[in-house]
Design a protein around this motif. Structure first.
Motif, PDB file in Angstrom:
ATOM      1  N   GLY A  64      52.190 -39.827  19.217  1.00 47.44           N
ATOM      2  CA  GLY A  64      51.033 -39.956  18.335  1.00 47.44           C
ATOM      3  C   GLY A  64      51.420 -39.803  16.876  1.00 47.44           C
ATOM      4  N   ALA A  65      52.316 -38.878  16.608  1.00 51.37           N
ATOM      5  CA  ALA A  65      52.793 -38.684  15.235  1.00 51.37           C
ATOM      6  C   ALA A  65      53.555 -39.907  14.746  1.00 51.37           C
ATOM      7  N   ARG A  66      54.428 -40.442  15.588  1.00 53.14           N
ATOM      8  CA  ARG A  66      55.174 -41.640  15.197  1.00 53.14           C
ATOM      9  C   ARG A  66      54.251 -42.846  15.045  1.00 53.14           C
ATOM     10  N   ARG A  67      53.179 -42.894  15.821  1.00 55.43           N
ATOM     11  CA  ARG A  67      52.202 -43.987  15.692  1.00 55.43           C
ATOM     12  C   ARG A  67      51.506 -43.924  14.344  1.00 55.43           C
ATOM     13  N   MET A  68      51.125 -42.726  13.910  1.00 58.53           N
ATOM     14  CA  MET A  68      50.499 -42.577  12.594  1.00 58.53           C
ATOM     15  C   MET A  68      51.468 -42.982  11.490  1.00 58.53           C
ATOM     16  N   GLN A  69      52.746 -42.649  11.654  1.00 54.77           N
ATOM     17  CA  GLN A  69      53.730 -42.998  10.640  1.00 54.77           C
ATOM     18  C   GLN A  69      53.962 -44.503  10.590  1.00 54.77           C
ATOM     19  N   ASP A  70      53.711 -45.204  11.691  1.00 48.11           N
ATOM     20  CA  ASP A  70      53.869 -46.651  11.702  1.00 48.11           C
ATOM     21  C   ASP A  70      52.840 -47.318  10.801  1.00 48.11           C
ATOM     22  N   ILE A  71      51.691 -46.698  10.647  1.00 51.48           N
ATOM     23  CA  ILE A  71      50.676 -47.270   9.767  1.00 51.48           C
ATOM     24  C   ILE A  71      50.674 -46.608   8.385  1.00 51.48           C
ATOM     25  N   GLY A  72      51.686 -45.780   8.130  1.00 55.12           N
ATOM     26  CA  GLY A  72      51.860 -45.199   6.808  1.00 55.12           C
ATOM     27  C   GLY A  72      51.082 -43.918   6.555  1.00 55.12           C
TER      28      GLY A  72
END
Length: 106
Positions: A64-72
């Motif tokens: 989930g954290a990496r997913r948020m980072q994918d959208i900046g």
């Protein structure tokens, strides 16, 4: 299945970015396993199986954290229930951002 394996390889890392497919396939896998475990617990009464679902909790948080980072966005946006869900459905940033290179480009 490759996305689930990839998430387990990054078990405790919030560095980098996760595509929507990686995130949603792992969430689907998590819910299937949690449902199966809860069904088995109800049938058998084995409470030791509850610890198995806790083992899967860290990869859920990190993907989930990496997913948020994918959208900046910062990782903690995944902790906001409805807004985090809306952001998880959004397409990731094209090209590199502050959290790494585009996972689609690889």
């Amino acid at each position: 299945m490759n996305y689930v394996v990839e998430t387990f390889k990054k078990y405790a890392s919030i560095k980098g970015r996760a595509r929507r497919k990686e995130y949603w396939y792992f969430i689907l896998f998590y819910f299937i396993v949690a449902f199966a475990l809860s069904f088995i617990i109800q049938l058998t009464g084995l409470t030791i199986l509850q610890f198995l679902s806790l083992i899967l909790l860290p990869p859920v948080i990190t993907v989930g954290a990496r997913r948020m980072q994918d959208i900046g966005k910062p990782w903690w946006y995944s902790l906001i229930p409805i807004y985090g869900f809306i952001l998880a459905t959004k397409e990731g940033d094209k090209g590199s951002n502050a959290y790494g290179s585009d996972p689609k480009a690889l």
